[in-house]
Design a protein around this motif. Structure first.
Motif, PDB file in Angstrom:
ATOM      1  N   GLU B 700       0.800  -1.228   0.000  1.00  0.00           N
ATOM      2  CA  GLU B 700       0.000   0.000   0.000  1.00  0.00           C
ATOM      3  C   GLU B 700       0.834   1.279   0.000  1.00  0.00           C
ATOM      4  OE1 GLU B 700      -3.737  -0.462   2.386  1.00  0.00           O
ATOM      5  OE2 GLU B 700      -2.500  -1.865   3.495  1.00  0.00           O
ATOM      6  N   THR B 701       1.721   1.402   0.993  1.00  0.00           N
ATOM      7  CA  THR B 701       2.408   2.671   1.230  1.00  0.00           C
ATOM      8  C   THR B 701       3.118   3.256   0.007  1.00  0.00           C
ATOM      9  OG1 THR B 701       2.601   2.058   3.540  1.00  0.00           O
ATOM     10  CG2 THR B 701       4.054   3.798   2.771  1.00  0.00           C
ATOM     11  N   PRO B 702       3.697   2.439  -0.881  1.00  0.00           N
ATOM     12  CA  PRO B 702       4.412   3.054  -2.002  1.00  0.00           C
ATOM     13  C   PRO B 702       3.538   3.956  -2.878  1.00  0.00           C
ATOM     14  CG  PRO B 702       5.002   0.744  -1.823  1.00  0.00           C
ATOM     15  CD  PRO B 702       3.873   0.970  -0.853  1.00  0.00           C
ATOM     16  N   ILE B 703       2.203   3.849  -2.745  1.00  0.00           N
ATOM     17  CA  ILE B 703       1.318   4.635  -3.614  1.00  0.00           C
ATOM     18  C   ILE B 703       1.194   6.082  -3.140  1.00  0.00           C
ATOM     19  CG2 ILE B 703      -0.929   4.292  -2.443  1.00  0.00           C
ATOM     20  CD1 ILE B 703      -2.176   3.633  -5.138  1.00  0.00           C
ATOM     21  N   VAL B 704       1.510   6.369  -1.850  1.00  0.00           N
ATOM     22  CA  VAL B 704       1.060   7.644  -1.273  1.00  0.00           C
ATOM     23  C   VAL B 704       1.858   8.865  -1.725  1.00  0.00           C
ATOM     24  CG1 VAL B 704       0.123   6.465   0.760  1.00  0.00           C
ATOM     25  CG2 VAL B 704       2.418   7.500   0.884  1.00  0.00           C
ATOM     26  N   GLY B 705       3.092   8.668  -2.186  1.00  0.00           N
ATOM     27  CA  GLY B 705       3.907   9.830  -2.537  1.00  0.00           C
ATOM     28  C   GLY B 705       3.692  10.345  -3.953  1.00  0.00           C
ATOM     29  N   LEU B 706       3.082   9.518  -4.790  1.00  0.00           N
ATOM     30  CA  LEU B 706       3.063   9.846  -6.220  1.00  0.00           C
ATOM     31  C   LEU B 706       2.239  11.087  -6.562  1.00  0.00           C
ATOM     32  CD1 LEU B 706       4.034   8.804  -9.049  1.00  0.00           C
ATOM     33  CD2 LEU B 706       1.694   7.974  -9.299  1.00  0.00           C
ATOM     34  N   ALA B 707       0.981  11.121  -6.106  1.00  0.00           N
ATOM     35  CA  ALA B 707       0.097  12.226  -6.515  1.00  0.00           C
ATOM     36  C   ALA B 707       0.666  13.590  -6.111  1.00  0.00           C
ATOM     37  CB  ALA B 707      -1.307  12.018  -5.954  1.00  0.00           C
ATOM     38  N   PRO B 708       1.073  13.779  -4.853  1.00  0.00           N
ATOM     39  CA  PRO B 708       1.630  15.094  -4.521  1.00  0.00           C
ATOM     40  C   PRO B 708       2.924  15.399  -5.275  1.00  0.00           C
ATOM     41  CG  PRO B 708       1.851  13.572  -2.655  1.00  0.00           C
ATOM     42  CD  PRO B 708       0.954  12.918  -3.658  1.00  0.00           C
ATOM     43  N   ALA B 709       3.746  14.374  -5.531  1.00  0.00           N
ATOM     44  CA  ALA B 709       4.985  14.630  -6.268  1.00  0.00           C
ATOM     45  C   ALA B 709       4.662  15.097  -7.692  1.00  0.00           C
ATOM     46  CB  ALA B 709       5.867  13.380  -6.292  1.00  0.00           C
ATOM     47  N   ILE B 710       3.641  14.500  -8.309  1.00  0.00           N
ATOM     48  CA  ILE B 710       3.240  14.930  -9.656  1.00  0.00           C
ATOM     49  C   ILE B 710       2.715  16.365  -9.598  1.00  0.00           C
ATOM     50  CG2 ILE B 710       1.568  14.599 -11.520  1.00  0.00           C
ATOM     51  CD1 ILE B 710       1.640  11.588 -10.948  1.00  0.00           C
ATOM     52  N   GLY B 711       1.828  16.629  -8.636  1.00  0.00           N
ATOM     53  CA  GLY B 711       1.253  17.978  -8.529  1.00  0.00           C
ATOM     54  C   GLY B 711       2.333  19.023  -8.304  1.00  0.00           C
ATOM     55  N   ASN B 712       3.300  18.688  -7.467  1.00  0.00           N
ATOM     56  CA  ASN B 712       4.378  19.627  -7.178  1.00  0.00           C
ATOM     57  C   ASN B 712       5.259  19.853  -8.412  1.00  0.00           C
ATOM     58  OD1 ASN B 712       3.332  19.660  -4.599  1.00  0.00           O
ATOM     59  ND2 ASN B 712       4.878  18.278  -3.730  1.00  0.00           N
ATOM     60  N   ALA B 713       5.431  18.791  -9.201  1.00  0.00           N
ATOM     61  CA  ALA B 713       6.228  18.936 -10.430  1.00  0.00           C
ATOM     62  C   ALA B 713       5.480  19.786 -11.460  1.00  0.00           C
ATOM     63  CB  ALA B 713       6.536  17.546 -11.005  1.00  0.00           C
ATOM     64  N   ILE B 714       4.179  19.569 -11.572  1.00  0.00           N
ATOM     65  CA  ILE B 714       3.389  20.375 -12.521  1.00  0.00           C
ATOM     66  C   ILE B 714       3.425  21.847 -12.095  1.00  0.00           C
ATOM     67  CG2 ILE B 714       1.051  20.840 -13.386  1.00  0.00           C
ATOM     68  CD1 ILE B 714       0.546  17.799 -13.300  1.00  0.00           C
ATOM     69  N   PHE B 715       3.381  22.089 -10.790  1.00  0.00           N
ATOM     70  CA  PHE B 715       3.457  23.472 -10.314  1.00  0.00           C
ATOM     71  C   PHE B 715       4.777  24.106 -10.718  1.00  0.00           C
ATOM     72  CE2 PHE B 715       4.808  26.647  -7.211  1.00  0.00           C
ATOM     73  CZ  PHE B 715       3.763  27.556  -7.312  1.00  0.00           C
ATOM     74  N   GLN B 716       5.854  23.345 -10.539  1.00  0.00           N
ATOM     75  CA  GLN B 716       7.148  23.933 -10.889  1.00  0.00           C
ATOM     76  C   GLN B 716       7.238  24.208 -12.393  1.00  0.00           C
ATOM     77  OE1 GLN B 716      10.941  21.940 -10.994  1.00  0.00           O
ATOM     78  NE2 GLN B 716      11.786  23.294  -9.423  1.00  0.00           N
ATOM     79  N   ALA B 717       6.619  23.333 -13.189  1.00  0.00           N
ATOM     80  CA  ALA B 717       6.684  23.501 -14.635  1.00  0.00           C
ATOM     81  C   ALA B 717       5.805  24.652 -15.120  1.00  0.00           C
ATOM     82  CB  ALA B 717       6.267  22.206 -15.327  1.00  0.00           C
ATOM     83  N   THR B 718       4.683  24.878 -14.462  1.00  0.00           N
ATOM     84  CA  THR B 718       3.673  25.791 -15.029  1.00  0.00           C
ATOM     85  C   THR B 718       3.246  26.911 -14.092  1.00  0.00           C
ATOM     86  OG1 THR B 718       1.826  24.504 -14.117  1.00  0.00           O
ATOM     87  CG2 THR B 718       2.663  23.843 -16.289  1.00  0.00           C
ATOM     88  N   GLY B 719       3.532  26.810 -12.807  1.00  0.00           N
ATOM     89  CA  GLY B 719       3.010  27.781 -11.850  1.00  0.00           C
ATOM     90  C   GLY B 719       1.548  27.514 -11.495  1.00  0.00           C
ATOM     91  N   LYS B 720       1.006  26.418 -12.005  1.00  0.00           N
ATOM     92  CA  LYS B 720      -0.397  26.085 -11.751  1.00  0.00           C
ATOM     93  C   LYS B 720      -0.472  25.059 -10.615  1.00  0.00           C
ATOM     94  CE  LYS B 720      -4.465  25.519 -14.643  1.00  0.00           C
ATOM     95  NZ  LYS B 720      -4.866  25.603 -16.050  1.00  0.00           N
ATOM     96  N   ARG B 721      -1.192  25.406  -9.537  1.00  0.00           N
ATOM     97  CA  ARG B 721      -1.293  24.505  -8.385  1.00  0.00           C
ATOM     98  C   ARG B 721      -2.591  23.705  -8.491  1.00  0.00           C
ATOM     99  NH1 ARG B 721       2.204  22.196  -5.153  1.00  0.00           N
ATOM    100  NH2 ARG B 721       3.301  24.169  -4.861  1.00  0.00           N
ATOM    101  N   LEU B 722      -2.459  22.388  -8.506  1.00  0.00           N
ATOM    102  CA  LEU B 722      -3.625  21.510  -8.652  1.00  0.00           C
ATOM    103  C   LEU B 722      -3.958  20.914  -7.292  1.00  0.00           C
ATOM    104  CD1 LEU B 722      -2.474  19.830 -11.970  1.00  0.00           C
ATOM    105  CD2 LEU B 722      -4.084  21.730 -11.686  1.00  0.00           C
ATOM    106  N   ARG B 723      -5.169  21.173  -6.812  1.00  0.00           N
ATOM    107  CA  ARG B 723      -5.526  20.763  -5.450  1.00  0.00           C
ATOM    108  C   ARG B 723      -6.667  19.758  -5.408  1.00  0.00           C
ATOM    109  NH1 ARG B 723      -4.835  26.468  -5.093  1.00  0.00           N
ATOM    110  NH2 ARG B 723      -2.797  26.971  -4.214  1.00  0.00           N
ATOM    111  N   SER B 724      -6.977  19.151  -6.547  1.00  0.00           N
ATOM    112  CA  SER B 724      -8.046  18.149  -6.570  1.00  0.00           C
ATOM    113  C   SER B 724      -7.540  16.861  -7.208  1.00  0.00           C
ATOM    114  CB  SER B 724      -9.237  18.661  -7.394  1.00  0.00           C
ATOM    115  OG  SER B 724      -9.785  19.791  -6.785  1.00  0.00           O
ATOM    116  N   LEU B 725      -7.855  15.748  -6.561  1.00  0.00           N
ATOM    117  CA  LEU B 725      -7.614  14.439  -7.188  1.00  0.00           C
ATOM    118  C   LEU B 725      -8.913  13.973  -7.825  1.00  0.00           C
ATOM    119  CD1 LEU B 725      -5.402  12.442  -4.621  1.00  0.00           C
ATOM    120  CD2 LEU B 725      -4.697  13.788  -6.613  1.00  0.00           C
ATOM    121  N   PRO B 726      -8.890  13.575  -9.086  1.00  0.00           N
ATOM    122  CA  PRO B 726      -7.745  13.581  -9.989  1.00  0.00           C
ATOM    123  C   PRO B 726      -7.416  15.010 -10.424  1.00  0.00           C
ATOM    124  CG  PRO B 726      -9.708  12.983 -11.207  1.00  0.00           C
ATOM    125  CD  PRO B 726     -10.122  13.111  -9.766  1.00  0.00           C
ATOM    126  N   MET B 727      -6.147  15.210 -10.785  1.00  0.00           N
ATOM    127  CA  MET B 727      -5.702  16.571 -11.055  1.00  0.00           C
ATOM    128  C   MET B 727      -6.086  17.072 -12.451  1.00  0.00           C
ATOM    129  SD  MET B 727      -2.033  16.800  -9.077  1.00  0.00           S
ATOM    130  CE  MET B 727      -1.473  15.117  -9.190  1.00  0.00           C
TER     131      MET B 727
END
Lengths: 157, 735
Positions: B700-727
């Motif tokens: 189970e645990t390996p799944i928990v880091g992915l979504a925020p890491a993706i959102g944080n990467a998209i923010f760095q790429a675009t300045g757009k902060r995504l706060r809803s799953l799915p993003m």
């Protein structure tokens, strides 16, 4: 209405009494007890039911059994020859390309047909060819590795 | 769980001196009933198993009670009666070794890893260890296979049982040869006199014996550093059965004279059956029609005939007004459940949150949301039920065969002793098959039809009538000092769950609340439970705070993190990823996130590539560092980690249940997008092997880091902060 239909399955001949509009999947599973072919969605979206018809990958869940009459049908049970696994089956074992393995039959059948059309594919070509097959456990990278492994063996032999 | 005393929160322990009740992280794992006593007696065992050595693993308190009896536990011969509460047992017979456990194989590969545990201690070939799993008649009671508990519990128990069996075999050989047991050792299924060629196979040694042992709690175990079978990448023990199609999943089970079932489903959730008209069916179809309250279904000679019969039924339903997913988050926020105890709100509070938040140099408030998603295991629910007089046998796919036995017994109004549930290794679950609806339905049809009935849910039924991962709304407020130190943390999760809700960062003032609410869809366990939602909110918010503090997101985390195990995975992931070395190309962004749950520590780095014109987001690469104590099987662990991250891509980016009027609007794979081959980025896994820490689960645990890491990467790429799953269910441009 039920018709008598002659099916060529895994090198043998089977005669079944069925509505020709019934899905090939239901006939394989329920009448011929070939349960290696799986139901996953019923709308040709997941690939779990893939079989080969005259060597081409087909979604048996949407294939009326009548259209398969007289053609060569190969299911997962028909790949092993004289106790020897097909190279794609071997490669799935070697790469441990499965978790629950419910998708495995469909993956292997799709891959067998694909490698016939493209004996030494790139990773991208494999991913493209396999896009219609779903693995919910997420073993995709291992499946790609298994198909590549099988392709290398094919070119060596 | 971890033994690390520095760990600030153990997720199965009460959360300290909170101002109200402790948070119950596993609230969405269905609660277990009382332990069911097992009926088999010693003589029954040997009658059933044949001669040999039998070692049972008694539950702790029972083992202690046994010790007060006259003969010592673990002694040879006919000792005290077998304990009633047993977790597993192992039989060494003339023809092989069989292990009995109530755990089940659902793709997580425990049939192999548990066989490894036995092989290691018993000194027996791993491929020859037979496991009988999840059969309520033959295996001991087990609460269920969930919560990443198999490796920390059953693995350990089987190792103890196997170690005890090994000692019994050595003792038998010592008696037989009249030699000192110290001179004997167990090797590869034989006991041999060290330094000589004298040896005997286990099977030969146990011939005509009927020995039992109850394992003592302090049995010596082989330490992980000396493992020779565990810790190795052993291939799936029955892999050949899967690549040849021979394995029989629950949906592949058959019986002579079997009929096929179909259930009449209401048009919407909560609809009640007003009337139903069953026409005269075609005699050749051999149709049985059942109605019992709102339950209606048919059984017929073929699936096609059952479908015809179902379609011929004319039913009138009384439907209820329902909310749709466009109202969902406002509904959850506005419908808190005010209840006491387990059903009510749970809260942890320390320090002075309001004061410290107001006094902080920077404050931030954000809201995150999580949609309903479906497990969508590729094998839908399936059951085959057979009545023989008042005795019922059901083969079905479930994570909790014993709970299903209870459910089926209650629904069919027979005593549990008359129900046997068997769980053939199934086509996955991911937390989605804790329940026995399909088994109950098949049993009802089979009783009415007086014949075995198989029922396999359609994909649409699985998408509609199974349960969902709970949706949720998460409000977070945080305060930081100018030096980047966290000062205050105020966090409320509405409905999605309490798993992983506590922050592992050092914050002097914290208020953390899980607020149950009324909810519109049936909801339950999903891989990692709410830890995914809570890590998404926490690790996205930490990223927002880092940017507010003008700090590198990793440096900001490490400044506020003391936990060594978590720091180690962050460091390992960052190193492999090149977090401090590489800079993202234009249009690319790097994101990092991590966490702790169920004894596992994870850190995930993501590189996202965004096409500004189209808004197309490609995950360019992922690095996951994971540590869950001593590693039992590295390849299988990697397989679980990669699989969890690929599954996680769906919930992170596009998986979402759409519903309105009590109907699921996208109950098909053509309308509900799941990750496919082309969605998969290169995923690098870094394993940290802590041989000094007992192994924890990793499903189970390996799944928990992915979504925020993706959102944080998209923010760095675009300045757009995504706060809803799915993003980005409809692409970045509409997000």
């Amino acid at each position: 209405m039920a018709n008598v239909i002659k099916l060529h399955v895994n090198g043998g001949v089977q005669v079944v009494s069925t509505d020709p509009r019934a899905s090939l999947l239901s006939v394989l599973r329920d009448q011929l007890d070939l349960t290696g072919t799986k139901y996953g969605c019923g709308e040709a979206q997941c690939g779990a039911c893939t079989v080969l018809i005259d060597g081409h990958p087909r979604r048996s869940c949407i294939t009326p059994v009548g259209t398969a009459a007289g053609r060569q049908i190969t299911t997962i049970e028909g790949l092993e020859q004289h106790g020897k696994l097909h190279p794609v089956q071997e490669a799935f074992l070697t790469e441990e390309a499965m978790q629950c393995a419910y998708c495995t039959s469909g993956m292997i059948m799709t891959a067998v047909a694909f490698l016939k059309s493209n004996p030494s594919p790139t990773e991208e070509e494999i991913a493209h060819a396999m896009e219609g097959n779903i693995c919910r456990c997420g073993t995709y990278p291992r499946i790609v590795a298994a198909i590549q492994r099988a392709s290398h063996q094919g070119t060596q032999s | 769980m971890t033994n690390d005393p520095s760990m600030p929160l153990a997720n199965d322990a009460p959360l300290g001196s909170g101002s109200e009740s402790a948070i119950e992280p596993e609230r969405y794992e269905f609660r277990a009933p009382a332990v069911h006593h097992f009926g088999l007696q010693r003589r029954d065992f040997f009658k059933f198993l044949g001669a040999g050595v039998l070692v049972v693993c008694a539950l702790k308190q029972v083992a202690a009670a046994q010790e007060s009896g006259a003969p010592p536990p673990g002694g040879l011969g006919f000792g005290p009666p077998l304990p009633k509460e047993i977790s597993a047992w192992l039989h060494v017979g003339e023809n092989g070794v069989t292990v009995y456990t109530g755990k089940v194989e659902i793709g997580q590969n425990i049939r192999t890893s548990l066989a490894q545990a036995v092989a290691e201690e018993l000194r027996y070939p791993v491929g020859k260890v037979e496991l009988t799993m999840g059969d309520t008649q033959l295996t001991p009671y087990d609460m269920g296979t969930f919560g990443s508990r198999t490796t920390p519990t059953m693995n350990l128990q089987l190792r103890k049982v196997a170690a005890a069996a090994r000692e019994q075999l050595i003792a038998l050989a010592a008696t037989k040869w009249n030699v000192d047991a110290q001179k004997l050792k167990a090797v590869n299924g034989r006991v041999e006199v060290a330094g000589t060629k004298r040896s005997i196979a286990y099977g030969e040694l146990v011939a005509a014996q009927q020995l039992t042992a109850v394992i003592p709690a302090d049995d010596p175990l082989i330490p992980p550093a000396q493992w020779t079978v565990e810790g190795k990448s052993i291939s799936k023990v029955d892999g050949r059965d899967f690549v040849t199609g021979k394995h029989r999943y629950p949906s592949d089970q058959t019986l002579p004279g079997m009929l096929y079932g179909k259930i009449l489903r209401p048009p919407s959730f909560g609809a009640t059956l007003v009337s139903i008209n069953a026409p005269s069916f075609d005699l050749a179809d051999n149709v049985t029609f059942v109605r019992d309250g709102d339950f209606a279904g048919v059984a017929a000679a073929t699936e096609a005939a059952a479908t015809r019969a179902l379609n011929a039924l004319q039913a009138k339903w009384n439907e209820q007004p329902q909310i749709s997913n466009s109202d969902l988050f406002a509904y959850l926020k506005g419908n808190s459940v005010d209840a006491k105890g387990f059903e009510g709100a749970q809260k942890y509070e320390t320090g002075s949150v309001d004061k410290d938040l107001a006094a902080a140099d920077r404050q931030l408030h954000q809201t995150y949301t999580v949609s309903y998603i479906q497990h969508a295991p590729l094998e839908p629910r399936a059951a085959l039920a057979q009545w023989s007089g008042n005795m019922l046998t059901v083969w079905t796919g479930t994570q909790r065969p014993f709970a299903v036995r209870t459910e089926v017994a209650q629904a069919t109004r027979v005593p549990e002793e008359q129900v046997r549930v068997l769980m053939p290794d199934m086509g996955a679950a991911y937390g989605g098959k804790h329940t026995g609806e399909c088994a109950v339905e098949a049993a009802r049809l089979a009783r009415a039809a007086n014949a075995p009935v198989k029922l396999v849910w359609t994909r649409e039924e699985e998408f509609t009538w199974a349960y969902f991962r709970p949706a949720g709304v998460i409000d977070v407020a945080g305060g930081i000092r100018n030096d980047g130190a966290l000062a205050a943390w105020d966090y409320t999760n509405y409905n999605s769950g309490a798993a992983g809700i506590r922050t592992f960062y050092e914050v002097p003032s914290q208020r953390i609340v899980f607020q149950p609410t009324r909810y519109p869809l049936r909801q339950g366990s999903y891989r990692a439970l709410a830890a995914t939602a809570n890590h998404f909110a926490r690790e996205s918010f930490m990223d927002e705070l880092a940017h507010a503090a003008n700090m590198d997101p990793l440096a900001f985390r490490l400044k506020n993190l003391k936990n060594d195990r978590l720091r180690a995975v962050f460091a390992a992931a960052a190193e492999k990823f090149g977090w401090n070395r590489a800079k993202p190309a234009p249009g690319h962004g790097f994101g990092i996130a991590g966490g702790f749950e169920k004894g596992g520590n994870v850190a995930t780095c993501v590189e996202a590539a965004v096409d500004r014109e189209s808004g197309f987001v490609k995950i360019a690469r992922v690095v996951v560092a994971f540590e869950c104590g001593a590693i039992v099987n590295p390849e299988n662990l990697k397989n679980q980690i990669v699989g969890a991250n690929i599954m996680g891509i769906g919930g992170a980016l596009f998986e979402k249940i759409n519903f309105a009027g009590g109907r699921i609007l996208n109950a098909q794979f053509s309308k509900y997008r799941v990750p496919r081959f082309s969605d998969v980025p290169p995923i690098d896994v870094v394993l940290l092997d802590r041989k000094d820490i007992p192994p924890a689960g990793a499903g189970e645990t390996p799944i928990v880091g992915l979504a925020p890491a993706i959102g944080n990467a998209i923010f760095q790429a675009t300045g757009k902060r995504l706060r809803s799953l799915p993003m980005i269910p409809n692409g970045l441009n509409s997000a």
